[in-house]
Structures are given as C-alpha cells and as structure tokens.
Design a protein around this motif. Structure first.
Motif, PDB file in Angstrom:
ATOM      1  N   UNK A  28       1.195   7.951  -3.787  1.00  0.00           N
ATOM      2  CA  UNK A  28       0.745   8.578  -5.025  1.00  0.00           C
ATOM      3  C   UNK A  28      -0.542   9.366  -4.837  1.00  0.00           C
ATOM      4  N   UNK A  29      -1.416   8.890  -3.946  1.00  0.00           N
ATOM      5  CA  UNK A  29      -2.707   9.555  -3.764  1.00  0.00           C
ATOM      6  C   UNK A  29      -2.671  10.628  -2.677  1.00  0.00           C
ATOM      7  N   UNK A  30      -1.921  10.393  -1.593  1.00  0.00           N
ATOM      8  CA  UNK A  30      -1.950  11.305  -0.453  1.00  0.00           C
ATOM      9  C   UNK A  30      -0.939  12.430  -0.601  1.00  0.00           C
ATOM     10  N   UNK A  31       0.237  12.133  -1.129  1.00  0.00           N
ATOM     11  CA  UNK A  31       1.278  13.148  -1.196  1.00  0.00           C
ATOM     12  C   UNK A  31       0.893  14.359  -2.047  1.00  0.00           C
ATOM     13  N   UNK A  32       0.305  14.203  -3.238  1.00  0.00           N
ATOM     14  CA  UNK A  32      -0.108  15.411  -3.984  1.00  0.00           C
ATOM     15  C   UNK A  32      -1.130  16.258  -3.236  1.00  0.00           C
ATOM     16  N   UNK A  76       0.806  -1.217   0.000  1.00  0.00           N
ATOM     17  CA  UNK A  76       0.000   0.000   0.000  1.00  0.00           C
ATOM     18  C   UNK A  76       0.841   1.269   0.000  1.00  0.00           C
ATOM     19  N   UNK A  77       2.154   1.131   0.161  1.00  0.00           N
ATOM     20  CA  UNK A  77       3.008   2.306   0.269  1.00  0.00           C
ATOM     21  C   UNK A  77       2.948   3.157  -1.001  1.00  0.00           C
ATOM     22  N   UNK A  78       3.095   2.519  -2.167  1.00  0.00           N
ATOM     23  CA  UNK A  78       3.121   3.291  -3.408  1.00  0.00           C
ATOM     24  C   UNK A  78       1.776   3.945  -3.723  1.00  0.00           C
ATOM     25  N   UNK A  79       0.626   3.213  -3.662  1.00  0.00           N
ATOM     26  CA  UNK A  79      -0.642   3.918  -3.957  1.00  0.00           C
ATOM     27  C   UNK A  79      -0.978   4.997  -2.939  1.00  0.00           C
ATOM     28  N   UNK A  80      -0.665   4.750  -1.650  1.00  0.00           N
ATOM     29  CA  UNK A  80      -0.935   5.791  -0.662  1.00  0.00           C
ATOM     30  C   UNK A  80      -0.071   7.023  -0.903  1.00  0.00           C
TER      31      UNK A  80
END
Length: 258
Positions: free
Chosen positions: A234-238, A228-232
């Motif tokens: 990608x979605x949360x950081x922006x 889940x690290x990469x999708x989270x």
C-alpha cells in the motif's frame, strides 16, 4: 408481520431476563455468602446467552454466554429488516467473535509459554533446596508476575482451603490457555503420586519449554513478512508507480505526438 414477530420475541427475551435476574434480597444474600468476592449482576447480553445455552443443555461459560447473546441480538436486530439479513448478521457476528476468541486464546497461551521456563527453573531451585511441592508453589507464585504466577497463586489459595496439592495443580491445564502448563504440572503431580524424582523431570521440562518457546518465536518471525506485505504494498506501490511508470508513460506519449 416480521416486525411484529421480532417485537414479540424481544419482549419475551426481556421478560426472561427480568425473571432470570435475582432480586435485591437474593443478591444481598449471595454477596454475603461469596465474600471476599461480592456477587455481581450479569450483563444482559451474557444473561441472554446463558439462557439460550442452558436450553440446549450447555454448561455456563462466561465467554460462550457473551458470544451466544451477541449472536442472538445480531439475529434479532437484522431480522427487524429482513430474515436473510438477520441470518447474515448472526453468521458474521459468530465468525468475528469466534475469531477474536481464538486470537485471545493464542495470545494467552503465548504469554504462558513465555514465562514457563523461568517457572520451571524456580521450581527446580526450590526442589533442590529441599522444599516440598506445596511449599515450592507458595515460594514460586509471588515471584512470577505473568499468567503462570497468577495460575499458581490460584492453586495455592485452593490448597489453603483444603484442596489436595495434586488436585489443585491438575486443574491448571484445564484453563482455556493453560495447556502449556502441563509441562510443569506433570512432573509435580508425578512426584506427589508416584514418588518419581523431581529434579531430572523438571530439567527435562525446562528444556522442552525453552525449545517450544524458541519454536513459537521462530514461527512468529516467519509470519512477519506476510503481515508486512499489505502495508508495504500500500505504501511502496503508489510511489513506485508515480516515480517510475508514470514518467515512462508520459515520455512515451510525448514521443508518439511527434
């Protein structure tokens, strides 16, 4: 010159495939001999891989033949442009196919392990009812819908064709994803050959199978945060940047103007 050489190589390989493919009469004869499963012509990629692997003394294997054929075709396709590109394409295809095969074997082994404790319990119930190992296998196989049931059904069919019960059961763990079946097969074969007590051995095998299934489930749960690290990110950081950092930067620039 490279294009001409690759063209000649493709022509030679295609001719080898045509010579390797059986004629219509041979296919009909093989179909008659192999009933109830008719003969099916192998795909060109698998046929190419089988020819290449047979030249180095390897035994036929459907999955390995397909991988070898795909790597050879990637090498030839890339070599039409450049030899280095062909080698890179072959290496990449080999890595991807090996990775996919490893993941498929892991999924199959996980499916076997998920069904194994119930299979051991059913064998223990059949043994406590007084059934022999062969009769227990015939009774348990139809009641399992997963890979363990399919493996037991194959073993039961072999027994009906005259194969010894212990030999048919010992062949199950040799499958690509059949290693977990050794927990079930070992008590059964020991009971057939050495007369050891089947009930306590099956109880111990069921406990080990449940512990192994629990360990596998815990390992899968520990891998979830990493997946889940990469999708989270990608979605949360922006959204974090837009809602937190950009307003602060904009306010700082407004203050600097004054």
């Amino acid at each position: 010159m490279t294009v001409v050489a690759v063209g000649w190589a493709l022509a030679v390989l295609w001719g080898a495939l045509l010579l390797h493919a059986p004629s219509a009469a041979v296919r009909a004869r093989l179909g008659a001999l192999s009933a109830p499963r008719p003969y099916r012509r192998a795909r060109p990629v698998a046929s190419l891989g089988r020819i290449l692997r047979s030249t180095v003394g390897r035994q036929p294997d459907a999955a390995a033949d397909r991988r070898a054929g795909a790597v050879a075709l990637a090498l030839l396709a890339g070599a039409t442009v450049d030899v280095t590109l062909g080698l890179a394409a072959a290496a990449l295809s080999w890595f991807v196919l090996r990775r996919r095969a490893a993941r498929r074997r892991q999924r199959e082994a996980a499916a076997v392990l998920a069904e194994l404790p119930e299979a051991v319990d059913l064998f223990a119930l059949a043994a406590s009812a007084g059934l022999s190992v062969r009769l227990a296998a015939e009774a348990v196989a139809p009641r399992l819908d997963g890979p363990v049931g399919s493996a037991l059904d194959r073993a039961v069919r072999q027994m009906r064709f005259g194969v010894e019960t212990a030999e048919a059961l010992e062949a199950l763990p040799r499958a690509p994803a059949g290693e977990p079946l050794r927990l079930l097969v070992r008590p059964l074969t020991d009971s057939l050959r050495y007369g050891s007590a089947l009930g306590p051995a099956l109880e111990q095998a069921a406990a080990v199978a449940r512990a192994e299934r629990r360990r596998q489930a815990e390992a899968a749960a520990r891998r979830i945060p990493l997946r889940l690290l990469f999708p989270l990110t990608l979605c949360v950081l922006p959204a974090f940047v837009l809602l937190t950092i950009l307003p602060t930067v904009a306010q700082s620039l407004e203050l600097l103007r004054f």
